[in-house]
Design an enzyme around this catalytic site. Structure first.
Site, PDB file in Angstrom:
ATOM      1  CD  GLU A 212      -2.660   1.345   0.194  1.00  0.00           C
ATOM      2  OE1 GLU A 212      -3.384   0.527  -0.393  1.00  0.00           O
ATOM      3  OE2 GLU A 212      -2.260   2.421  -0.628  1.00  0.00           O
TER       4      GLU A 212
ATOM      5  CE  LYS B 139       4.972   1.403   1.803  1.00  0.00           C
ATOM      6  NZ  LYS B 139       4.100   2.353   1.797  1.00  0.00           N
TER       7      LYS B 139
ATOM      8  CG  PHE C 217       8.840  13.332  -0.894  1.00  0.00           C
ATOM      9  CD1 PHE C 217       8.827  12.792   0.490  1.00  0.00           C
ATOM     10  CD2 PHE C 217       7.836  13.061  -1.600  1.00  0.00           C
ATOM     11  CE1 PHE C 217       7.718  12.155   0.908  1.00  0.00           C
ATOM     12  CE2 PHE C 217       6.245  12.788  -1.048  1.00  0.00           C
ATOM     13  CZ  PHE C 217       6.406  12.106   0.163  1.00  0.00           C
ATOM     14  CG  LEU C 218      13.354  17.729  -3.857  1.00  0.00           C
ATOM     15  CD1 LEU C 218      13.788  18.163  -4.997  1.00  0.00           C
ATOM     16  CD2 LEU C 218      14.545  16.968  -3.207  1.00  0.00           C
TER      17      LEU C 218
ATOM     18  CB  ALA D 158      14.813  22.195   3.620  1.00  0.00           C
TER      19      ALA D 158
ATOM     20  CB  CYS E  92       5.337   4.660   6.904  1.00  0.00           C
ATOM     21  SG  CYS E  92       3.791   3.961   6.907  1.00  0.00           S
TER      22      CYS E  92
ATOM     23  CE  LYS F 145       6.062   0.417   9.962  1.00  0.00           C
ATOM     24  NZ  LYS F 145       6.059  -0.330   8.714  1.00  0.00           N
TER      25      LYS F 145
HETATM   26  P1  NAD Z   1      -2.580   0.582  12.688  1.00  0.00           P
HETATM   27  O1  NAD Z   1      -1.768   0.348  13.601  1.00  0.00           O
HETATM   28  O2  NAD Z   1      -3.231   1.760  12.325  1.00  0.00           O
HETATM   29  O3  NAD Z   1      -3.740  -0.363  12.340  1.00  0.00           O
HETATM   30  C1  NAD Z   1      -3.323  -1.855  12.336  1.00  0.00           C
HETATM   31  C2  NAD Z   1      -4.685  -2.740  13.235  1.00  0.00           C
HETATM   32  O4  NAD Z   1      -4.280  -3.943  12.996  1.00  0.00           O
HETATM   33  C3  NAD Z   1      -5.022  -2.138  14.376  1.00  0.00           C
HETATM   34  O5  NAD Z   1      -6.390  -1.622  14.449  1.00  0.00           O
HETATM   35  C4  NAD Z   1      -4.918  -3.369  15.275  1.00  0.00           C
HETATM   36  O6  NAD Z   1      -5.943  -3.430  16.333  1.00  0.00           O
HETATM   37  C5  NAD Z   1      -5.126  -4.360  14.369  1.00  0.00           C
HETATM   38  N1  NAD Z   1      -4.508  -5.748  14.714  1.00  0.00           N
HETATM   39  C6  NAD Z   1      -3.495  -6.219  15.119  1.00  0.00           C
HETATM   40  N2  NAD Z   1      -3.380  -7.574  15.114  1.00  0.00           N
HETATM   41  C7  NAD Z   1      -4.542  -8.024  14.709  1.00  0.00           C
HETATM   42  C8  NAD Z   1      -5.154  -9.171  14.513  1.00  0.00           C
HETATM   43  N3  NAD Z   1      -4.550 -10.257  14.684  1.00  0.00           N
HETATM   44  N4  NAD Z   1      -6.600  -9.414  14.141  1.00  0.00           N
HETATM   45  C9  NAD Z   1      -7.112  -8.363  13.820  1.00  0.00           C
HETATM   46  N5  NAD Z   1      -6.681  -7.209  13.854  1.00  0.00           N
HETATM   47  C10 NAD Z   1      -5.232  -6.849  14.470  1.00  0.00           C
HETATM   48  O7  NAD Z   1      -1.501   0.306  11.580  1.00  0.00           O
HETATM   49  P2  NAD Z   1      -1.392   1.006   9.863  1.00  0.00           P
HETATM   50  O8  NAD Z   1      -0.852   2.472   9.826  1.00  0.00           O
HETATM   51  O9  NAD Z   1      -2.834   0.864   9.233  1.00  0.00           O
HETATM   52  O10 NAD Z   1      -0.456   0.098   9.165  1.00  0.00           O
HETATM   53  C11 NAD Z   1      -0.626  -1.387   8.993  1.00  0.00           C
HETATM   54  C12 NAD Z   1       0.475  -1.747   7.835  1.00  0.00           C
HETATM   55  O11 NAD Z   1       0.475  -1.020   6.649  1.00  0.00           O
HETATM   56  C13 NAD Z   1       1.956  -1.551   8.385  1.00  0.00           C
HETATM   57  O12 NAD Z   1       2.670  -2.605   7.807  1.00  0.00           O
HETATM   58  C14 NAD Z   1       2.382  -0.440   7.801  1.00  0.00           C
HETATM   59  O13 NAD Z   1       3.857  -0.125   7.624  1.00  0.00           O
HETATM   60  C15 NAD Z   1       1.607  -0.285   6.808  1.00  0.00           C
HETATM   61  N6  NAD Z   1       1.555   0.898   5.817  1.00  0.00           N
HETATM   62  C16 NAD Z   1       0.989   2.046   6.601  1.00  0.00           C
HETATM   63  C17 NAD Z   1       0.756   3.188   5.865  1.00  0.00           C
HETATM   64  C18 NAD Z   1       0.346   4.560   6.726  1.00  0.00           C
HETATM   65  O14 NAD Z   1       0.514   5.386   6.175  1.00  0.00           O
HETATM   66  N7  NAD Z   1      -0.133   4.366   8.140  1.00  0.00           N
HETATM   67  C19 NAD Z   1       0.779   3.363   4.680  1.00  0.00           C
HETATM   68  C20 NAD Z   1       1.332   2.359   3.762  1.00  0.00           C
HETATM   69  C21 NAD Z   1       1.674   0.997   4.236  1.00  0.00           C
END
Ligand code: NAD
Length: 434
Positions: free
Chosen positions: A153, A206, A251-252, A254, A262, A265
């Site tokens: 995503e 990604k 993304f430029l 400053a 994200c 990590k």
């Molecule tokens: P988040 O913490 O907002 O949401 C994750 C959800 O998963 C939480 O609500 C949690 O309660 C739930 N969860 C955890 N374990 C579970 C289980 N066993 N069963 C059911 N639900 C469960 O996280 P996010 O920001 O949505 O990120 C999710 C993933 O997407 C990560 O890997 C992140 O790196 C990636 N990502 C995030 C973004 C962003 O902008 N936030 C963009 C692209 C990709």
């Protein structure tokens, strides 16, 4: 089509709403009972522009539902998306325990005779798809048929709804024609370019994409230091290089560095992945170093102007890691507040959407909070701008000057116009601008 999304956070919930909006039937699963109860009552647990209307419309249309039961979600769906957290471990590598747990949970409820596509939407290290498939195979006693697909995503918080409805591209990494065909059908209504790859390449895309964007930010921050040392203006330099189509202006900007849930990590993860594979990506270590020292340099500028920070009343505008979100995870703005509090400053912070979460997660202990930008600035000996919310540009500078004890502004996001601010009687410090 019938879809299930496991994990209803920033990615899962918005994806679920957008899939429903184009006509799919979606069950959003989350193991956080409080979150699901809120969603069932029509409350939205996160702030994302446009999300609330989208959720209400699709729930009312009967295309979107919420549950805590993975079994219910998997039973009702042809395709199951995984969107759970992939947080960092202390050494930078990814904690994959959430993904592994969901893989076991799915395997446990898959029934004989069923075929399901299991899609990893979370950001995971290359080769995770293979491990997910192995895990499901091991725990799926009934021998149900399944395929694993990677579908990373790329949404940006703050504009997640438009990003999902009109994506630049969709990446589908799969080794099974049957699964890829179903994925293409799901995405057909979005009318976006689709790139089909093997699973490993999709996973790598990604991390490589986020690392490249972080590299651009650190690059311009390094250029900003040279601008400061030479009297040049980083905004003009960024315009000059960014208007080259091969480079691009995005993304430029400053500032005090990238943060959020994200970039920090994912860059640490990509470094760990490269080391694990025996091909260390040392360039990214420099990206990280520039990023963290950028904030330190900013705090040093404040210290230089105020001499001693202890007991100084400092207003901080912004707590979220970027504007138009309530997300304060790994926010540089929060780290600035923590730095100032650690030096004994009397910090009063204001953020349009992030205050509640910053307090709930105990991120700004020792600081006070205000209900408006001007309330935060009342009697302040300095104002720090830590997030580039549009709302801050609308504050009347004469009123701001009247409110403050001393008219000092440290703009960590180059949000304000230096000439306008100086003409209004402020001493103004920003990043890489003379
Ligand atoms: P988040 O913490 O907002 O949401 C994750 C959800 O998963 C939480 O609500 C949690 O309660 C739930 N969860 C955890 N374990 C579970 C289980 N066993 N069963 C059911 N639900 C469960 O996280 P996010 O920001 O949505 O990120 C999710 C993933 O997407 C990560 O890997 C992140 O790196 C990636 N990502 C995030 C973004 C962003 O902008 N936030 C963009 C692209 C990709």
């Amino acid at each position: 089509m019938k879809l299930c999304i496991i994990g209803s956070g920033y990615v899962g919930l918005v994806s679920g709403a957008c899939f429903a909006e184009v006509g799919h039937h979606v069950v959003c699963v989350d193991n956080n009972e409080k979150k699901v109860a809120q969603l069932l009552k029509g409350e939205v647990p996160i702030y994302e522009p446009g999300l609330e209307e989208l959720l209400h419309r699709n729930v009312a249309a009967g295309r979107l539902s919420f549950t805590t039961s993975t079994e219910e979600g998997v039973d009702k769906s042809d395709v199951v998306f995984i969107a759970v957290p992939t947080p960092p471990q202390p050494d930078g590598s990814v904690d994959l325990s959430y993904i592994e747990k969901v893989a076991r949970e799915i395997a446990a409820v898959l029934k004989p005779g069923q075929y399901r596509v299991i899609v990893d939407k979370s950001t995971v290290p290359v080769k995770t798809g293979e491990k997910v498939a192995d895990t499901i195979r091991r725990y799926n006693k009934g021998g149900a048929e399944f395929d694993v697909v990677s579908n990373p995503e790329f949404l940006r918080e703050g504009c997640a709804v438009p990003d999902l409805m009109k994506p630049d591209r969709i990446v589908i990494g799969g080794n099974s024609e049957r699964a890829v065909a179903l994925m293409q059908k799901i995405y057909e209504p979005f009318m976006a370019p689709v790139l089909v790859t093997d699973i490993n390449s999709a996973e790598l895309i990604k991390h490589a994409a986020n690392s490249f964007l972080a590299l651009k930010i650190s690059y311009i921050n390094a250029v900003a230091r040279i601008c400061e040392a030479s009297g040049a203006d980083v905004e003009k330099v960024a315009d000059g290089i960014g208007s080259d189509k091969r480079i691009g202006r995005n993304f430029l900007n400053a500032g005090i560095g990238y943060g959020g849930s994200c970039f920090p990590k994912d860059i640490a993860a990509f470094i760990a992945i490269s080391e694990d594979l025996g091909v260390p990506f040392t360039l990214l270590k420099e990206v990280e170093k520039i990023n963290s020292t950028q904030r330190e340099r900013f705090i040093a500028k404040i210290r230089e102007a105020l001499w001693v920070l202890k007991d100084k009343k400092i207003a901080v505008w912004g707590l979220t890691f970027k504007p138009d979100t309530d997300d304060v995870r790994s926010s540089v703005a929060v780290q600035v507040v923590q730095d100032l509090v650690a030096e004994g400053a009397d910090v009063i912070a204001y953020d349009p959407k992030g205050t509640e979460k910053a307090i709930e997660f105990q991120l700004i202990q020792g600081a006070r909070v205000a209900k408006s930008p001007l309330e935060a600035a009342q009697g302040a000996e300095a104002l720090v701008i830590a997030t580039e919310w549009n709302e801050f540009t609308a504050v009347d500078l004469a009123e701001l000057k009247n409110a403050m004890h001393t008219p000092l502004i440290f703009d960590g996001r180059n949000l304000l116009n230096p000439e306008t601010v100086r003409n209004a009687g402020f001493q103004y410090t920003s990043i890489g601008r003379s």
